[in-house]
Design a protein around this motif. Sequence first.
Motif, short mmCIF file in Angstrom:
data_model
loop_
_atom_site.label_atom_id
_atom_site.label_comp_id
_atom_site.label_asym_id
_atom_site.label_seq_id
_atom_site.Cartn_x
_atom_site.Cartn_y
_atom_site.Cartn_z
N GLU A 149 0.66 -1.17 -0.30
CA GLU A 149 -0.06 -0.21 -0.03
C GLU A 149 0.88 1.22 0.07
OE1 GLU A 149 -4.10 0.74 0.52
OE2 GLU A 149 -3.29 -1.29 -1.54
N ARG A 152 3.08 1.33 -3.78
CA ARG A 152 2.17 1.76 -4.77
C ARG A 152 1.41 2.85 -4.97
NH1 ARG A 152 -3.17 3.21 -4.24
NH2 ARG A 152 -3.96 3.30 -2.01
N PRO A 154 -1.11 6.22 -5.26
CA PRO A 154 -2.02 6.18 -5.01
C PRO A 154 -3.04 6.25 -6.50
CG PRO A 154 -0.26 7.88 -3.68
CD PRO A 154 0.27 6.72 -5.36
N ARG A 155 -4.18 5.84 -5.44
CA ARG A 155 -5.84 5.78 -5.78
C ARG A 155 -6.12 7.48 -6.05
NH1 ARG A 155 -5.46 1.81 -2.50
NH2 ARG A 155 -5.62 -0.70 -3.37
N ARG A 157 -8.43 9.64 -5.62
CA ARG A 157 -10.20 10.05 -5.34
C ARG A 157 -10.96 11.55 -5.51
NH1 ARG A 157 -11.17 10.90 1.86
NH2 ARG A 157 -12.84 11.02 1.26
N ARG A 198 0.40 10.56 -13.23
CA ARG A 198 -1.25 10.40 -12.72
C ARG A 198 -1.90 11.41 -12.64
NH1 ARG A 198 -2.80 5.66 -9.23
NH2 ARG A 198 -2.41 3.78 -11.55
N GLU A 391 -3.14 8.63 -0.98
CA GLU A 391 -4.80 9.93 -2.33
C GLU A 391 -3.45 10.42 -2.46
OE1 GLU A 391 -7.55 12.54 -0.73
OE2 GLU A 391 -7.31 10.90 1.49
#
Length: 404
Positions: A149, A152, A154-155, A157, A198, A391
């Motif tokens: 986690e 990686r 971040p995703r 949001r 990203r 995030e």
Amino acid sequence: MTDTSETQPPDSPVQETLPGLLRRVMRFIPLVAPVLLWSVPCWVLFHAGQHWSTPVTLTGTVLCGLALITMPFAMMRGHGRRQQDRAAIVGDTLLGVGWVVFTWSVVLGVLLRLALAVGGVGTGQDRARAVTWAILGVAAVLLVWGYAEARRVPRVRHLEVRLPRLGAGLDGTRVALITDTHYGPLDRARWSARVCERVNSLEADLVCHTGDIADGTAGRRRPQAAPLGTVRASRARVYVTGNHEYYSEAQGWVDLMDELGWEPLRNRHLLLERGGDTLVVAGVDDVTAESSGLAGHGAHLAGALQGADPELPVLLLAHQPTFVDRAAAGGVDLQLSGHTHGGQIWPFHYLVRLDQPALAGLSRHGARTLLYTSRGTGFWGPPFRVFAPSEITLLVLRSPQRSG
């Protein structure tokens, strides 16, 4: 707009006393924490009725003792004057492992043992050994997952935020937020480049970095921070200092971000105009700047808003959520912050919440001011994130006057 949660008002006596109490308690943490982190698991895992063979008990005890000695020594060499990255990696990793094993030694050492005893499962030795294996299994799973986690990309949001004073021309303004990248002993140059890719995919109007870029000086961490120069925004890229900049020659980071094309908002603002409407985008130095001794550094909201029309909506960048009391008093509409990491490794969440008015997400403070607290894009110290995902945040600002 997403749901908001009320927080205690600025003049709450709890808010005034808890930070002071926490600071006093934290003075003793460097002395007490290493002993607790390793002695408690050592006792629960190897000496609390398991009756392991002598080699097993001795090996476990020696390993805990070595960790107890190595962790503070490595952290001092890694984060002290020597700044040895390899030592920092060892010390930080042991800190994270110790925290997770300590936590679950306490939780399972009490709850699981009690549940087994109440249920009449096995003998005392059987229950003690079952608890040991459960602790080791849970800790191993959480550490592997937590490492993945932390490392990686971040995703993203996504969040829509309604600002009552935002003009219709600014409806739909896209604000990307990254914070607490904490480039450090573990080389994350490739990770940094992927994070920036990203962010670019979000096609934001405004990209914000709310501080704690790295642990170390700008000269030392420049290769990891360099990809920030590739970030794109249609209007502006803005940055404010975090507390960790003031441990590592903050002015060097301000200069580097300026060189990379980011606009340091050091107690100043810029205007974002679209469709005939205007948004004030302001920033302040971190609150620790006031005691840093650096000339010209300090958190000054009045200076940040000087010359701005008080009728215009204000978006404020401030590293620590605790600044929101001043923001609310100054009529700020939305404050963007980081600093908390969402606790990073459970249950540190509860300690962070004693010091800050919010842990993560959107919250309301006073009649007008909203605060968004990011869990952070990177990680500090221990390379683990447990129940506190990193995030990248995309906030879409909404006007009550928008058509449709």
